[in-house]
Design an enzyme around this catalytic site. Sequence first.
Site, mmCIF file in Angstrom:
data_model
loop_
_atom_site.group_PDB
_atom_site.id
_atom_site.type_symbol
_atom_site.label_atom_id
_atom_site.label_comp_id
_atom_site.label_asym_id
_atom_site.label_seq_id
_atom_site.Cartn_x
_atom_site.Cartn_y
_atom_site.Cartn_z
ATOM 1 N N CYS A 166 47.978 -31.233 43.424
ATOM 2 C CA CYS A 166 47.343 -30.192 42.432
ATOM 3 C C CYS A 166 48.106 -30.855 40.865
ATOM 4 O O CYS A 166 48.813 -31.837 40.916
ATOM 5 C CB CYS A 166 48.024 -28.827 42.742
ATOM 6 S SG CYS A 166 49.624 -28.576 42.294
ATOM 7 N N LYS B 184 53.086 -12.631 44.742
ATOM 8 C CA LYS B 184 52.213 -13.574 45.280
ATOM 9 C C LYS B 184 53.003 -14.584 46.528
ATOM 10 O O LYS B 184 52.452 -14.900 47.591
ATOM 11 C CB LYS B 184 51.700 -14.334 44.297
ATOM 12 C CG LYS B 184 50.772 -15.359 44.550
ATOM 13 C CD LYS B 184 50.057 -16.520 43.736
ATOM 14 C CE LYS B 184 51.018 -17.371 43.179
ATOM 15 N NZ LYS B 184 51.140 -18.618 44.125
ATOM 16 N N ASN B 185 53.885 -15.098 45.972
ATOM 17 C CA ASN B 185 54.554 -16.060 46.653
ATOM 18 C C ASN B 185 55.464 -15.489 47.744
ATOM 19 O O ASN B 185 55.672 -16.327 48.697
ATOM 20 C CB ASN B 185 55.484 -16.893 45.798
ATOM 21 C CG ASN B 185 54.778 -17.991 44.678
ATOM 22 O OD1 ASN B 185 53.540 -18.032 44.939
ATOM 23 N ND2 ASN B 185 55.401 -18.437 43.872
ATOM 24 N N ARG C 33 52.723 -32.794 46.037
ATOM 25 C CA ARG C 33 52.897 -31.625 46.828
ATOM 26 C C ARG C 33 52.884 -32.246 48.271
ATOM 27 O O ARG C 33 51.818 -31.738 49.181
ATOM 28 C CB ARG C 33 51.744 -30.539 46.621
ATOM 29 C CG ARG C 33 51.846 -29.928 45.150
ATOM 30 C CD ARG C 33 53.107 -29.478 44.622
ATOM 31 N NE ARG C 33 53.236 -28.109 45.191
ATOM 32 C CZ ARG C 33 52.897 -27.055 44.974
ATOM 33 N NH1 ARG C 33 51.898 -26.814 44.168
ATOM 34 N NH2 ARG C 33 53.332 -25.770 45.605
ATOM 35 N N PRO C 34 53.571 -33.057 48.850
ATOM 36 C CA PRO C 34 53.681 -33.394 50.100
ATOM 37 C C PRO C 34 54.060 -32.246 51.135
ATOM 38 O O PRO C 34 54.623 -31.339 50.855
ATOM 39 C CB PRO C 34 54.706 -34.717 50.378
ATOM 40 C CG PRO C 34 55.636 -34.267 49.072
ATOM 41 C CD PRO C 34 54.750 -33.594 48.173
ATOM 42 N N ASP D 60 58.883 -22.020 38.485
ATOM 43 C CA ASP D 60 57.875 -21.207 38.181
ATOM 44 C C ASP D 60 58.013 -20.420 36.716
ATOM 45 O O ASP D 60 56.958 -19.695 36.424
ATOM 46 C CB ASP D 60 57.590 -20.356 39.058
ATOM 47 C CG ASP D 60 57.029 -20.894 40.584
ATOM 48 O OD1 ASP D 60 56.951 -20.438 41.468
ATOM 49 O OD2 ASP D 60 56.598 -22.222 40.265
ATOM 50 N N ARG E 185 44.868 -16.248 39.510
ATOM 51 C CA ARG E 185 45.342 -16.658 41.067
ATOM 52 C C ARG E 185 46.618 -16.151 40.935
ATOM 53 O O ARG E 185 47.139 -15.785 42.201
ATOM 54 C CB ARG E 185 45.843 -18.376 41.310
ATOM 55 C CG ARG E 185 44.544 -19.152 40.808
ATOM 56 C CD ARG E 185 44.891 -20.602 41.363
ATOM 57 N NE ARG E 185 45.441 -20.709 42.414
ATOM 58 C CZ ARG E 185 45.870 -21.744 43.041
ATOM 59 N NH1 ARG E 185 45.675 -23.091 42.597
ATOM 60 N NH2 ARG E 185 46.421 -21.765 44.392
ATOM 61 N N ASP F 48 55.606 -33.405 54.173
ATOM 62 C CA ASP F 48 56.231 -34.092 55.306
ATOM 63 C C ASP F 48 57.378 -33.496 56.101
ATOM 64 O O ASP F 48 57.802 -33.304 57.273
ATOM 65 C CB ASP F 48 56.777 -35.400 54.658
ATOM 66 C CG ASP F 48 57.835 -35.303 53.330
ATOM 67 O OD1 ASP F 48 57.300 -34.409 52.715
ATOM 68 O OD2 ASP F 48 58.691 -35.713 53.431
ATOM 69 N N ARG G 215 47.035 -24.591 48.197
ATOM 70 C CA ARG G 215 47.947 -25.199 49.249
ATOM 71 C C ARG G 215 48.957 -24.249 50.115
ATOM 72 O O ARG G 215 49.274 -24.594 51.026
ATOM 73 C CB ARG G 215 48.828 -26.224 48.478
ATOM 74 C CG ARG G 215 49.721 -25.606 47.408
ATOM 75 C CD ARG G 215 50.364 -26.895 46.822
ATOM 76 N NE ARG G 215 50.781 -27.866 47.906
ATOM 77 C CZ ARG G 215 51.711 -27.789 48.731
ATOM 78 N NH1 ARG G 215 52.545 -26.484 48.503
ATOM 79 N NH2 ARG G 215 52.451 -28.637 49.378
HETATM 80 C C1 EPZ Z 1 56.401 -22.913 46.641
HETATM 81 O O1 EPZ Z 1 55.665 -23.773 46.700
HETATM 82 C C2 EPZ Z 1 55.732 -21.888 45.529
HETATM 83 N N1 EPZ Z 1 54.515 -21.530 46.244
HETATM 84 C C3 EPZ Z 1 55.744 -22.496 44.260
HETATM 85 O O2 EPZ Z 1 54.966 -21.704 43.133
HETATM 86 C C4 EPZ Z 1 56.855 -23.055 43.556
HETATM 87 O O3 EPZ Z 1 56.876 -23.564 42.536
HETATM 88 C C5 EPZ Z 1 57.863 -23.492 44.876
HETATM 89 O O4 EPZ Z 1 57.938 -22.993 45.775
HETATM 90 C C6 EPZ Z 1 59.122 -24.179 44.288
HETATM 91 O O5 EPZ Z 1 59.937 -23.022 44.062
HETATM 92 C C7 EPZ Z 1 54.526 -20.346 46.921
HETATM 93 O O6 EPZ Z 1 55.403 -20.027 47.259
HETATM 94 C C8 EPZ Z 1 52.926 -19.984 47.225
HETATM 95 P P1 EPZ Z 1 58.372 -26.644 47.866
HETATM 96 P P2 EPZ Z 1 56.189 -24.823 48.089
HETATM 97 O O7 EPZ Z 1 57.862 -27.097 49.148
HETATM 98 O O8 EPZ Z 1 56.661 -24.131 48.812
HETATM 99 C C9 EPZ Z 1 58.921 -31.319 47.776
HETATM 100 C C10 EPZ Z 1 53.554 -20.790 41.861
HETATM 101 O O9 EPZ Z 1 53.279 -21.208 40.499
HETATM 102 N N2 EPZ Z 1 58.551 -31.165 49.035
HETATM 103 O O10 EPZ Z 1 59.621 -25.667 47.809
HETATM 104 O O11 EPZ Z 1 54.839 -25.857 48.183
HETATM 105 C C11 EPZ Z 1 57.855 -30.882 46.672
HETATM 106 O O12 EPZ Z 1 57.025 -31.969 46.308
HETATM 107 C C12 EPZ Z 1 53.899 -21.941 42.850
HETATM 108 O O13 EPZ Z 1 53.500 -19.783 42.036
HETATM 109 C C13 EPZ Z 1 58.565 -32.487 49.674
HETATM 110 O O14 EPZ Z 1 59.095 -33.333 49.293
HETATM 111 O O15 EPZ Z 1 57.096 -25.870 47.116
HETATM 112 C C14 EPZ Z 1 58.640 -30.330 45.425
HETATM 113 O O16 EPZ Z 1 58.922 -31.559 44.628
HETATM 114 C C15 EPZ Z 1 53.644 -23.294 42.009
HETATM 115 N N3 EPZ Z 1 58.193 -32.409 51.147
HETATM 116 C C16 EPZ Z 1 59.739 -29.795 46.213
HETATM 117 O O17 EPZ Z 1 60.085 -30.458 47.465
HETATM 118 C C17 EPZ Z 1 57.676 -31.451 51.625
HETATM 119 O O18 EPZ Z 1 57.420 -31.428 52.839
HETATM 120 C C18 EPZ Z 1 59.799 -28.161 46.339
HETATM 121 O O19 EPZ Z 1 58.583 -27.807 47.159
HETATM 122 C C19 EPZ Z 1 57.558 -30.069 50.994
HETATM 123 C C20 EPZ Z 1 57.962 -30.144 49.687
#
Ligand code: EPZ
Length: 446
Positions: free
Chosen positions: A120, A22-23, A125-126, A323, A415, A128, A96
């Site tokens: 969520c 999925k990811n 989930r920012p 995950d 999902r 930025d 998202r």
């Molecule tokens: C991906 O989400 C995955 N989703 C998530 O899987 C997974 O948990 C996550 O990566 C971490 O491995 C998909 O691939 C669709 P991140 P993503 O941006 O990219 C912070 C599942 O269960 N952050 O790597 O949205 C954020 O808050 C899902 O399949 C910022 O601060 O995650 C988090 O603490 C859940 N600013 C960390 O970074 C930003 O602009 C990692 O988030 C973006 C993220």
Amino acid sequence: MDVFVIEGGRRLAGTIRVNGSKNAALPLMAAALLTDEPLILSDVPNLSDIRNMTRLLGELGVQSDSQKSEHGQTITHQVTDPTQSHARYEIVRTMRASISTLGPLLAKRGSARVSLPGGCAIGQRPVDLHLRGLEALGATITLDGGDIEAVAPTGTGGRLIGAPIFLGGPFGSTVLGTANIMSAATLALGTTIIESAACEPEIVDLANMLISMGAKITGAGSPRIIIEGVEELGGTNHRVMADRIEAGTYMCAAAITGSDLTLENCPLDAMMSAVDTFGHMGIHVDPIGSGNDPMRRSCVISKSGPIKPVQITTQPHPGFPTDLQAQFMALLCLSNGNSVITEKIFPERFLHVAELSRMGAQIHRQGATAVVTGVKELTGAPVMASDLRASAGLVIAALAANGTTIINRVYHIDRGYEHLEDKLAGVGASIRRANAEKFADSAMTL
Ligand code: EPZ
């Protein structure tokens, strides 16, 4: 709404095939926006998130034709109306990962309007870092009524401008942020360097597909990715990588039921941290057969003796994946000691703790750390799914619990897991999907 009804205590036996990821699939689908030619994706899992992304792409002028295949589905995406560039809140709020359309839309069409994804169950989930990265590529970003408005620089024919970008944040790298910036940079003028890029295997899968479309990318899978912009990208035919999180989930199901289970299409080369942790717990993941693709191996999961306690800290890849945190916590509830789980990616990702405690687990959470004291047994109970992976953890616990567990709100599971109940029932688990109303007056619901 549906529930799962699970009678615990059954041994599992047989084979489960792991689906496409999925990811990986979601940003791969979004990349259809980067080309005027057909993008054909095979081994796409049939999940509600995938259907939502297809619906979103439809609103962005992409026609998607899906053909059921032996494993999952093959989807052909073709841009038919490039004037539609508004990803509305109604869809974005359901998923998202919709944010991964922002970079491709902006790079290809010169502007994009994407609703800010909300938070969520696992955190705020920012985005930025996504926005800072696109600004570094010359985009003007404004927020208007909850939407991100992004416009390419003037005087470049609507193209972004390659640049060096540091994409690190307080929690390390960002997976979808790296996907967004890498995708956008493929059509930029000049060269982009992404420093502190996410190293997840799904990023490598996306880079491999973009390269097959004509992109010039080096370093994917490392913290530094270099993209040399090109004029345009062509179509391609790409098979989605196998789902390492689904594979790890079924490995936990085998381990908690003391079963020898065979898994096919396992991306073992992308799971070394999880397999290493299993090893410390006394759980063996042994490759079998002559398959030579380390990303699509068959393997047997087996357990020798009691589950041993471990320390787990979730990290960006190649560290232990967040995950799989809930699934491993469920398993450790039955270990013969104390385990410590620290969540470094999503410090709030512990909604499964209260539900596991309803089943008799002994877990003490202090901020981003949880101490799991192994107990002799868990007891079936009505529990509530809260997010995708927490729900998977509850299924794993229920498979080993004494008695019946009713898991409410299984739409969370739909999902990210295709026919989870059929796959588990197919190897001997007592699990079935039922209509929640049927349990409305039973003492078994909340
Ligand atoms: C991906 O989400 C995955 N989703 C998530 O899987 C997974 O948990 C996550 O990566 C971490 O491995 C998909 O691939 C669709 P991140 P993503 O941006 O990219 C912070 C599942 O269960 N952050 O790597 O949205 C954020 O808050 C899902 O399949 C910022 O601060 O995650 C988090 O603490 C859940 N600013 C960390 O970074 C930003 O602009 C990692 O988030 C973006 C993220």
